[in-house]
Write a protein that holds these residues in place. Structure first.
Motif, short mmCIF file in Angstrom:
data_model
loop_
_atom_site.label_atom_id
_atom_site.label_comp_id
_atom_site.label_asym_id
_atom_site.label_seq_id
_atom_site.Cartn_x
_atom_site.Cartn_y
_atom_site.Cartn_z
N SER A 177 0.76 -1.26 -0.11
CA SER A 177 -0.02 -0.04 0.00
C SER A 177 0.81 1.18 0.23
O SER A 177 0.46 2.20 -0.87
CB SER A 177 -1.19 0.14 1.26
N ARG A 178 1.91 1.26 0.55
CA ARG A 178 2.98 2.24 0.57
C ARG A 178 3.61 2.43 -0.79
O ARG A 178 3.69 3.65 -1.21
CB ARG A 178 4.10 2.08 1.60
N ARG A 179 3.86 1.51 -1.39
CA ARG A 179 4.49 1.38 -2.66
C ARG A 179 3.44 2.15 -3.53
O ARG A 179 3.79 2.69 -4.44
CB ARG A 179 4.75 -0.10 -3.13
N ARG A 180 2.03 1.47 -3.53
CA ARG A 180 0.94 2.20 -4.48
C ARG A 180 0.91 3.75 -4.33
O ARG A 180 0.85 4.45 -5.24
CB ARG A 180 -0.19 1.60 -3.98
N GLN A 181 1.04 4.16 -2.95
CA GLN A 181 0.72 5.60 -2.49
C GLN A 181 2.31 6.40 -3.00
O GLN A 181 2.03 7.24 -3.76
CB GLN A 181 0.87 5.57 -1.08
N ARG A 182 3.29 5.85 -3.06
CA ARG A 182 4.45 6.35 -3.30
C ARG A 182 4.85 6.33 -4.66
O ARG A 182 5.36 7.07 -5.64
CB ARG A 182 5.66 5.88 -2.55
N GLY A 183 4.36 5.00 -5.49
CA GLY A 183 4.80 4.71 -6.79
C GLY A 183 5.92 4.09 -6.96
O GLY A 183 6.20 3.54 -7.98
N PHE A 184 6.96 4.01 -6.00
CA PHE A 184 8.04 2.99 -6.32
C PHE A 184 8.52 2.84 -4.61
O PHE A 184 8.20 3.29 -3.64
CB PHE A 184 9.20 4.15 -6.94
N ASN A 185 9.71 1.96 -4.85
CA ASN A 185 10.44 1.42 -3.65
C ASN A 185 11.70 2.17 -3.81
O ASN A 185 12.45 1.80 -4.67
CB ASN A 185 10.56 -0.12 -3.37
N GLN A 186 12.26 2.99 -2.77
CA GLN A 186 13.36 3.47 -3.30
C GLN A 186 14.67 2.70 -2.99
O GLN A 186 15.58 2.80 -3.69
CB GLN A 186 13.74 4.57 -2.15
N ALA A 187 14.51 1.49 -2.42
CA ALA A 187 15.48 0.52 -2.06
C ALA A 187 15.71 -0.30 -3.66
O ALA A 187 16.89 -0.53 -4.00
CB ALA A 187 15.24 -0.57 -0.79
N GLU A 188 14.55 -0.40 -4.22
CA GLU A 188 14.60 -1.17 -5.49
C GLU A 188 15.05 -0.17 -6.56
O GLU A 188 15.83 -0.91 -7.28
CB GLU A 188 12.93 -1.57 -5.78
N GLU A 189 14.97 0.87 -6.46
CA GLU A 189 15.55 2.01 -7.45
C GLU A 189 16.89 2.05 -7.35
O GLU A 189 17.65 1.99 -8.10
CB GLU A 189 14.68 3.30 -7.18
N LEU A 190 17.17 2.00 -5.98
CA LEU A 190 18.81 1.95 -6.07
C LEU A 190 19.35 0.67 -6.17
O LEU A 190 20.38 0.74 -7.12
CB LEU A 190 19.03 2.23 -4.38
N ALA A 191 18.78 -0.35 -6.12
CA ALA A 191 19.40 -1.52 -6.26
C ALA A 191 19.56 -1.87 -8.03
O ALA A 191 20.27 -2.48 -8.41
CB ALA A 191 18.38 -2.90 -5.93
N LYS A 192 18.45 -1.11 -8.72
CA LYS A 192 18.46 -1.16 -10.19
C LYS A 192 19.70 -0.41 -10.69
O LYS A 192 20.00 -1.02 -11.86
CB LYS A 192 17.09 -0.48 -10.65
N ARG A 193 20.17 0.47 -10.16
CA ARG A 193 21.26 1.33 -10.68
C ARG A 193 22.31 0.43 -10.19
O ARG A 193 23.40 0.61 -11.06
CB ARG A 193 21.19 2.66 -9.67
N LEU A 194 22.58 -0.30 -9.18
CA LEU A 194 23.61 -1.07 -8.72
C LEU A 194 23.70 -2.38 -9.65
O LEU A 194 24.92 -2.86 -9.75
CB LEU A 194 23.59 -1.30 -7.33
N GLU A 195 22.55 -2.74 -9.92
CA GLU A 195 22.63 -4.02 -10.77
C GLU A 195 23.51 -3.72 -12.13
O GLU A 195 24.35 -4.32 -12.73
CB GLU A 195 21.06 -4.37 -11.39
N LYS A 196 23.20 -2.50 -12.68
CA LYS A 196 23.70 -2.15 -13.84
C LYS A 196 25.27 -1.90 -13.77
O LYS A 196 26.02 -2.49 -14.48
CB LYS A 196 23.54 -0.60 -14.50
N SER A 197 25.84 -1.41 -12.53
CA SER A 197 27.20 -1.24 -12.50
C SER A 197 28.12 -2.41 -12.17
O SER A 197 29.02 -2.89 -12.45
CB SER A 197 27.62 -0.20 -11.73
N TRP A 198 27.17 -3.39 -11.36
CA TRP A 198 28.06 -4.71 -10.73
C TRP A 198 27.48 -5.90 -11.66
O TRP A 198 28.27 -7.04 -11.35
CB TRP A 198 27.73 -4.76 -9.42
#
Ligand SMILES: [Zn+2]
Ligand SMILES: [Zn+2]
Length: 251
Positions: free
Chosen positions: A139-160
């Motif tokens: 419900s928090r994800r729906r309200q916010r539209g994203f999970n900040q930890a997941e957004e961060l992980a996606k950026r790290l996925e690319k570099s590592w």
């Protein structure tokens, strides 16, 4: 990348910067000098974690003779170890809040790049099978539209080049805001909060991670990371590490 592709992608990036100039994660204004991810002067308001640090959680300790911080000495730690980029000072607090509550996801470009630069070596040693963002309640994800930890992980996925597995852990129920609780209440509050996704074992029958890195924005007493680590280890994960942007003490 071919030379022509490189020119196109640089031009596209330049065009984007012209239309949507990048904003600084600390002051929120257009970054000075342009082309950077943070203003040179604003970077000085952040406080990079310095050695010596706790061997468990990566929090600064008072001197070389302290192996562990007071929190890690007192509490059971199921996770193996982790590291943090910045101390959770006022500038970091405002920046993290803007990401979550003002939808400033672009700030994570700076934090992702900084995490990637600073911890590439240790991540290489850890040899993780996947990155697991600490989940937030749906419900928090729906309200916010994203999970900040997941957004961060996606950026790290690319570099590592380590895959993000967002499906393994799920958040069960809404918890009371952690900041209002003391450390033992925090862990109790979180005890039932995480579980494995019911389909996770079915989907992962050919790939069950042995070593994982949990990714989150803020670490205070460590009870969230601890709660996730307990669930993962009970399911058979052997090593649980974590990386966070900020580390601080509970208020
Ligand atoms: Zn700035
Ligand atoms: Zn510690």
């Amino acid at each position: 990348m071919k030379h022509k592709d490189w020119i196109f992608s640089s031009l596209a990036q330049w065009g984007m910067e012209l239309i949507f100039p990048r904003r600084c994660p600390v002051c929120g204004q257009i970054v000075q000098p342009s082309g950077e991810l943070i203003c040179a002067t604003c970077f000085l308001q952040l406080s990079p974690v310095k050695s010596p640090v706790c061997r468990k959680c990566g929090k600064e300790v008072l001197g070389d003779h302290y192996e562990y911080c007071p929190d890690c000495m007192r509490r059971q730690r199921t996770f193996d170890s982790g590291m943090a980029l910045f101390n959770y000072n006022e500038a970091a607090r405002r920046s993290m809040a803007a990401i979550k509550y003002k939808n400033r996801r672009e700030y994570l470009d700076f934090y992702g790049a900084a995490l990637s630069r600073r911890f590439s070596k240790i991540v290489g040693h850890w040899q993780a099978d996947c990155l697991i963002p600490v989940p937030i309640h749906p419900s928090r994800r729906r309200q916010r539209g994203f999970n900040q930890a997941e957004e961060l992980a996606k950026r790290l996925e690319k570099s590592w080049n380590i895959p993000v597995c967002s499906q393994i852990l799920i958040r069960n129920r809404k918890t009371v805001p952690q900041r209002d609780l003391n450390p033992s209440e925090r862990l109790k509050n979180l005890r039932e909060a995480f579980r494995l996704h019911p389909d996770c074992c079915k989907n992962l029958v050919h790939f069950f991670p042995k070593t994982v890195i949990l990714i989150d924005d803020i670490y205070t007493t460590g009870s969230t990371i601890e709660a996730c680590a307990r669930v993962l280890k009970a399911a058979g994960v052997q090593r649980v590490y974590f990386l966070v942007v900020c580390i601080g003490t509970a208020k």
